[in-house]
Structures are given as structure tokens and as C-alpha cells.
Write a protein that holds these residues in place. Structure first.
Motif, short mmCIF file in Angstrom:
data_model
loop_
_atom_site.label_atom_id
_atom_site.label_comp_id
_atom_site.label_asym_id
_atom_site.label_seq_id
_atom_site.Cartn_x
_atom_site.Cartn_y
_atom_site.Cartn_z
N VAL A 119 0.88 -1.17 0.00
CA VAL A 119 0.00 0.00 0.00
C VAL A 119 0.91 1.21 0.00
O VAL A 119 1.70 1.40 0.92
N GLY A 120 0.84 2.04 -1.05
CA GLY A 120 1.77 3.15 -1.17
C GLY A 120 1.07 4.48 -1.37
O GLY A 120 0.03 4.56 -2.02
N LEU A 121 1.68 5.54 -0.82
CA LEU A 121 1.14 6.90 -0.90
C LEU A 121 2.16 7.81 -1.57
O LEU A 121 3.34 7.80 -1.21
N LEU A 127 5.74 3.51 -6.37
CA LEU A 127 6.49 2.29 -6.07
C LEU A 127 5.57 1.08 -5.96
O LEU A 127 5.91 -0.02 -6.41
N ALA A 128 4.38 1.27 -5.37
CA ALA A 128 3.43 0.16 -5.26
C ALA A 128 3.02 -0.33 -6.65
O ALA A 128 2.92 -1.55 -6.90
N PHE A 129 2.77 0.61 -7.56
CA PHE A 129 2.42 0.23 -8.93
C PHE A 129 3.55 -0.56 -9.57
O PHE A 129 3.33 -1.62 -10.20
N TYR A 144 -2.73 8.07 -4.87
CA TYR A 144 -2.20 9.25 -5.56
C TYR A 144 -0.70 9.12 -5.90
O TYR A 144 0.11 10.00 -5.58
N GLY A 145 -0.39 8.03 -6.57
CA GLY A 145 0.99 7.81 -6.98
C GLY A 145 1.43 8.86 -7.99
O GLY A 145 0.80 9.04 -9.02
#
Length: 232
Positions: A119-121, A127-129, A144-145
Motif C-alpha cells: 500500500v503506497g502513498l 512504487l506500489a504500482f 495518488y501515486g
């Protein structure tokens, strides 16, 4: 729920820290929380705690450790400038490798037989993508990457379900960038692209409470589907 820190083996004789939030009632799975450009702050630890409250073992690794360990910045003008300086120095490839080591660390924990999500913000959202295309993770949630649109060549290589959340007033992810990201997602992405009207950047931790609650509800529903419910 209990809180602690652990050290992750960097594979070169060094180690880096990760905040750990352990659930009171484990569901058998884990979430790796990926930081914003401000470091592993109270807000990021709070996100980890929120997923631990849902039953997930939650780790938030210090991705800036190669530059300076333990960076925690505020949203003051001076700290925002510092945050962008850290971002310019951040080695994204090394960061992805570090995230892979966190996932391996979790899977090697005694008794762990579950699945691992990221789970990245903001920076962590991008980075999560990229983790979903590059690493052995089981699900990815992107908040909101910033800069995802620069890596759409990896969209076809996604290995796991992905859900994405953006505010339509995000000053760092334009409407054009969001449209490009949404259009590039393959049908197999699974989680979908969610846009929040009238909402800006950073809403999950410091913005519209209603939008944050809805995004969290959607994400936990997504994780239950992607990872499976209950102990494994």
C-alpha cells in the motif's frame, strides 16, 4: 495491536529499519506500507496501524535509509523543499529491491503462511504500482501515486491485482496523467481506478475525511478479495 521496529537484511551486510504494527487479531496476511516523500512519519505509521487494526501485519520500511536513516519531515515550506531534495537523490531501483527484501523478510517469519500486499502513498504509490509489475507481491493499492504515468510500459506486466485512488484536484497528478494511467490499466488489474471529486493530493492522511474513509473501505474490500479473508 502492538508496535515495534525490526531490521531488514539489505543483502550486503547492512540492514535498514521498518516500523512494525502487529494486529491484535491477525488475519494471516501482511501489508507493506510505502512512504511519501517525507519519510516514515507519524502519518505513515498511522496508516500501518490502521491496517493492523484490520488484522494485517503491517510494516513500513525506511526507504530513504541509503541517503539518511530515520528521515521524518513535516509539511512546512522548508521541509517540503528538503523532501524534494531527498526525492531527487532517491534510487528507485534500489528502493524496489529493498521492498522485495521486506516481502521476503515477512514470508520468512516463523508461522507466516499468508499473502503480502503493498500500500503506497505519493512516492510510495508509484512504487506500489511498480512493485505489482516487478516483484512477488499479491496485491497493490496506489494512493495518488506521482509519476505512475512515466511507467505505463509496466502496466501490461502487472502480476497481481491493483487498485488506484486519485483526487481530481491533485496538483501533482494532473487530469491528463490520471486519464493516461486509467486507460493503460489492463482488465485483469482487478481493483479499478477510483477518482474522488473535489479532492486534492494527500487526502488519505491529511485531507477530505469522507474521501479517505471511502478509499480505505474500498481498499480493505479489495484486499479481502485479492488476498482472501481469514487465517491461512
Amino acid at each position: 495491536m502492538s508496535e515495534a521496529k525490526t531490521t531488514i537484511d539489505a543483502g550486503d551486510g547492512r540492514g535498514f529499519a521498518a516500523y512494525v504494527s502487529r494486529p491484535g487479531k491477525p488475519n494471516g496476511h501482511a501489508v507493506i506500507v510505502l512512504q511519501e516523500i517525507f519519510g516514515v512519519t507519524d502519518a505513515i505509521r498511522g496508516v500501518a496501524d490502521r491496517y493492523a487494526a484490520e488484522g494485517y501485519l503491517a510494516l513500513a520500511p525506511d526507504l530513504y535509509w541509503r541517503i539518511e536513516p530515520g528521515v521524518e519531515l513535516s509539511h512546512s515550506k522548508a521541509d517540503i523543499e528538503r523532501a524534494f531534495q531527498y526525492l531527487e537523490r532517491f534510487d528507485e531501483e534500489a528502493g524496489l529491491a529493498d521492498i522485495g527484501r521486506v516481502a521476503a523478510h515477512i514470508r520468512a517469519m516463523p508461522g507466516f503462511r499468508g499473502r503480502v500486499a503493498v500500500v503506497g502513498l505519493c512516492l510510495g504509490g508509484k512504487l506500489a504500482f511498480r512493485c505489482a509489475a516487478r516483484l512477488e507481491v499479491d496485491a497493490a493499492a496506489v494512493f495518488y501515486g506521482v509519476g505512475v504515468e512515466d511507467h505505463l510500459d509496466e502496466a501490461a506486466a502487472l502480476r497481481c491485482p491493483v487498485v488506484l485512488h486519485y483526487g481530481d484536484q491533485d496538483r501533482y497528478a494532473s487530469a491528463e496523467a490520471q486519464a493516461r494511467i486509467e486507460a493503460a490499466l489492463p482488465p485483469a488489474a482487478g481493483g479499478g481506478f477510483h477518482r474522488y471529486p473535489g479532492v486534492g493530493h494527500g487526502f488519505y492522511t491529511r485531507g477530505d475525511l469522507e474521501a479517505a474513509a471511502l478509499a480505505h473501505e474500498r481498499t480493505t474490500a479489495f484486499l479481502r478479495t485479492a488476498l482472501g479473508a481469514g487465517n491461512r
